[in-house]
Design a protein around this motif. Structure first.
Motif, PDB file in Angstrom:
ATOM      1  N   VAL A   3      44.284 -36.202  27.540  1.00 37.63           N
ATOM      2  CA  VAL A   3      45.697 -35.639  27.492  1.00 37.63           C
ATOM      3  C   VAL A   3      46.172 -35.615  25.901  1.00 37.63           C
ATOM      4  N   ILE A   4      45.618 -36.644  25.309  1.00 34.43           N
ATOM      5  CA  ILE A   4      46.437 -36.904  23.926  1.00 34.43           C
ATOM      6  C   ILE A   4      45.621 -36.358  22.769  1.00 34.43           C
ATOM      7  N   ARG A   5      44.287 -36.412  22.629  1.00 34.42           N
ATOM      8  CA  ARG A   5      43.456 -36.104  21.783  1.00 34.42           C
ATOM      9  C   ARG A   5      42.204 -35.574  22.091  1.00 34.42           C
ATOM     10  N   GLY A   6      42.245 -34.985  23.215  1.00 34.60           N
ATOM     11  CA  GLY A   6      40.670 -34.572  23.918  1.00 34.60           C
ATOM     12  C   GLY A   6      40.835 -33.080  24.499  1.00 34.60           C
ATOM     13  N   CYS A   7      40.473 -33.115  25.630  1.00 27.06           N
ATOM     14  CA  CYS A   7      40.132 -31.812  26.315  1.00 27.06           C
ATOM     15  C   CYS A   7      41.531 -30.979  26.370  1.00 27.06           C
ATOM     16  N   VAL A   8      42.576 -31.604  26.637  1.00 30.70           N
ATOM     17  CA  VAL A   8      43.750 -30.617  26.764  1.00 30.70           C
ATOM     18  C   VAL A   8      44.403 -29.984  25.525  1.00 30.70           C
ATOM     19  N   PRO A   9      44.590 -30.760  24.472  1.00 26.47           N
ATOM     20  CA  PRO A   9      45.022 -30.125  23.155  1.00 26.47           C
ATOM     21  C   PRO A   9      43.828 -29.323  22.631  1.00 26.47           C
ATOM     22  N   LYS A  10      42.522 -29.644  22.871  1.00 21.99           N
ATOM     23  CA  LYS A  10      41.445 -28.778  22.376  1.00 21.99           C
ATOM     24  C   LYS A  10      41.286 -27.261  23.088  1.00 21.99           C
ATOM     25  N   LYS A  11      41.551 -27.527  24.329  1.00 23.62           N
ATOM     26  CA  LYS A  11      41.613 -26.289  25.186  1.00 23.62           C
ATOM     27  C   LYS A  11      42.584 -25.184  24.677  1.00 23.62           C
ATOM     28  N   THR A  21      37.830 -37.472  12.507  1.00 25.64           N
ATOM     29  CA  THR A  21      37.153 -37.258  13.859  1.00 25.64           C
ATOM     30  C   THR A  21      37.702 -36.321  14.533  1.00 25.64           C
ATOM     31  N   SER A  22      37.491 -36.128  15.899  1.00 20.58           N
ATOM     32  CA  SER A  22      38.184 -35.417  16.851  1.00 20.58           C
ATOM     33  C   SER A  22      39.484 -35.977  16.992  1.00 20.58           C
ATOM     34  N   ASN A  23      40.023 -37.216  16.785  1.00 21.58           N
ATOM     35  CA  ASN A  23      41.283 -37.799  17.024  1.00 21.58           C
ATOM     36  C   ASN A  23      42.251 -37.133  15.786  1.00 21.58           C
ATOM     37  N   GLU A  24      41.769 -36.997  14.850  1.00 24.82           N
ATOM     38  CA  GLU A  24      42.515 -36.539  13.612  1.00 24.82           C
ATOM     39  C   GLU A  24      42.837 -34.981  13.458  1.00 24.82           C
ATOM     40  N   VAL A  25      41.796 -34.376  14.116  1.00 19.23           N
ATOM     41  CA  VAL A  25      41.699 -32.988  13.708  1.00 19.23           C
ATOM     42  C   VAL A  25      42.700 -32.042  14.202  1.00 19.23           C
ATOM     43  N   PHE A  26      43.527 -32.642  15.186  1.00 19.29           N
ATOM     44  CA  PHE A  26      44.757 -32.059  15.693  1.00 19.29           C
ATOM     45  C   PHE A  26      45.796 -32.025  14.680  1.00 19.29           C
ATOM     46  N   HIS A  27      45.863 -32.869  13.942  1.00 15.35           N
ATOM     47  CA  HIS A  27      47.073 -33.074  12.960  1.00 15.35           C
ATOM     48  C   HIS A  27      46.925 -32.451  11.472  1.00 15.35           C
TER      49      HIS A  27
END
Length: 450
Positions: A46-54, A159-165
């Motif tokens: 929900v926070i840093r994976g499949c949902v924001p990535k989709k 990493t994928s943790n930071e890519v959304f920011h």
């Protein structure tokens, strides 16, 4: 320790998909439940994976859709993409989902502590604040964490943790790794106009997926402009004075990039968790070993989700959390069936599969038949794209039972879910053949393969 002396019936460490489901269901069975989460309620998905990535995948698709629109008579002037708008919209939805998950816990009267918790003993956890809490049963649902390779300058990578920011959309993206996370972000950034280079230590992408689909994805993504350097792990990452980085390799020329994304796998999040205080056994990769009922080697401690030695998928963690709660608190012992679990990679184009790959089926059954459909999606005809979809069906020659279905092409994950029901049910190729096609659709290829 007498039962009445416990602070809680169940204490859950980790409020991701598996932990929240276990907490909610256990509470509905009448248990007094608490959960501790050191990051944000909702966990990786929900926070840093499949949902924001989709959501980023959806956002990136518009680049292609808007270009294709002209071939269908739509003319859109002055197209412009705003990364910060997409990023902030995605992050707002993450906030919404975190609130929803928190409300779920509150509505079931589950106490939650926003701090790290570790195991202090078979019936005790210790919070980061120093408080010790006792529980009749402890559930570990701490998920997994990105693995960072031991290379010089790796602190400059994300990493994928930071890519959304990311503060701005990079012009050049270097991705180390070629698993599903790497390929999904490669597709996102490529579609948004970034120059993407994928480097990998082996000569394969998406190891473990069907060979034909992997080859097709490699071919299509190269045609879309993604560059690959195989047998080419990063040796050193060096920051440049004017911004950006230079990645150095053992036997290849350096690559300049604005962002270096490391996506080389995920490790069960058990470091420093205090498992040794309860004698809990772990595998070589730090994964917690559990039995069919999710129990660890300590009788009062259980584990579900990515932190265990099983399948790292959100729907699996949810099922495990539910089965655990029903078993321990609902007087309804249940296990999870890991056979024929569907999976998808939201690459561009996406691929999806369920059951055995062709290679796996040959190794297990010997005599098999492989049916396929190699076609050009109707949607691509006006768009002047020559990319082709590929569907494969793996069948046991003796019984006709469908052992696996694998596909790459537009909307493959959406189509695969229905096919997964058929494979799970043990249907035969004849059952597929007897079903009338839904025309015109890509899904009809499933019942037309010969």
């Amino acid at each position: 320790m007498a039962e009445h002396t416990f602070d809680y019936d169940l204490f859950v460490i980790g409020a991701g998909s598996g932990g929240v489901r276990a907490s909610r269901v256990a509470a509905s069975h009448g248990a007094k439940v608490a959960v501790a989460e050191e990051h944000r309620i909702g966990g990786t998905c929900v926070i840093r994976g499949c949902v924001p990535k989709k959501l980023l995948v959806y956002g990136s698709h518009f680049a292609e859709e808007l270009q294709d629109a002209a071939h269908y008579g739509w003319h859109i002037d002055a197209m412009h993409f705003n990364w910060s708008h997409l990023r902030d919209t995605v992050l707002r939805d993450v906030d919404r989902l975190e609130t929803a998950y928190t409300n779920t816990l509150d509505s079931h009267k589950v106490d939650h502590f926003h701090e790290r918790a570790t195991i202090a003993g078979p019936h005790a956890v210790r919070l980061a604040s120093g408080r010790e809490i006792t529980a009749k049963v402890i559930l570990v649902a701490t998920g997994a964490w990105p693995v960072m390779p031991d290379i010089e300058g790796v602190e400059h990578a994300i990493t994928s943790n930071e890519v959304f920011h990311l503060p701005e959309l990079p012009k050049r993206v270097l991705i180390q790794g070629a698993g599903y996370i790497a390929m999904e972000f490669a597709g996102i950034f490529n579609a948004l106009g970034c120059h993407v280079t994928v480097v990998n230590r082996s000569d394969q992408i998406l190891r473990g997926y069907d060979d034909s689909l992997r080859d097709r994805l490699l071919q299509i993504t190269m045609g879309r402009g993604i560059e690959y350097r195989l047998h080419c792990p990063i040796k050193r990452i060096e920051p440049q004075d004017g911004g950006g980085f230079i990645a150095h390799f053992e036997k290849h020329d350096p690559v300049e990039a604005d962002v270096v994304l490391v996506a080389t796998g995920r490790r069960p999040n058990t470091s420093g968790l205090g498992l040794e205080n309860a004698g809990i056994e772990c595998g070589p990769g730090g994964q917690i070993c559990v039995d069919e009922y999710n129990r660890t080697s300590c009788e009062s401690i259980y584990a579900v989700g990515d932190v265990t030695d099983r399948i790292q998928l959100t729907p699996v963690a949810i099922r495990e959390g539910h089965a655990f709660a029903d078993t321990v608190f609902g007087d309804n012992p249940r296990t999870v069936d890991y056979d024929c679990v569907p999976n998808a990679v939201f690459s561009q184009p996406p691929l999806a599969g369920v059951g055995l790959t062709e290679a796996q089926a040959r190794a297990h059954y010997g005599n098999i038949k492989v049916y396929s459909s190699d076609f050009r999606p109707m949607k691509n005809i006006f768009a002047e794209r020559h990319e082709r979809g590929l569907y494969k069906m793996i069948v046991d020659e003796g019984s006709g039972k469908v052992l696996g279905v694998h596909m790459i092409g537009p909307e493959s994950p959406e189509i695969l879910q229905a096919a997964a029901v058929a494979v799970k049910a043990g249907l035969t190729k004849a059952d597929f053949d007897a079903t009338v096609a839904l025309h015109p659709s890509m899904a009809e290829e499933l019942v037309l393969m010969r």
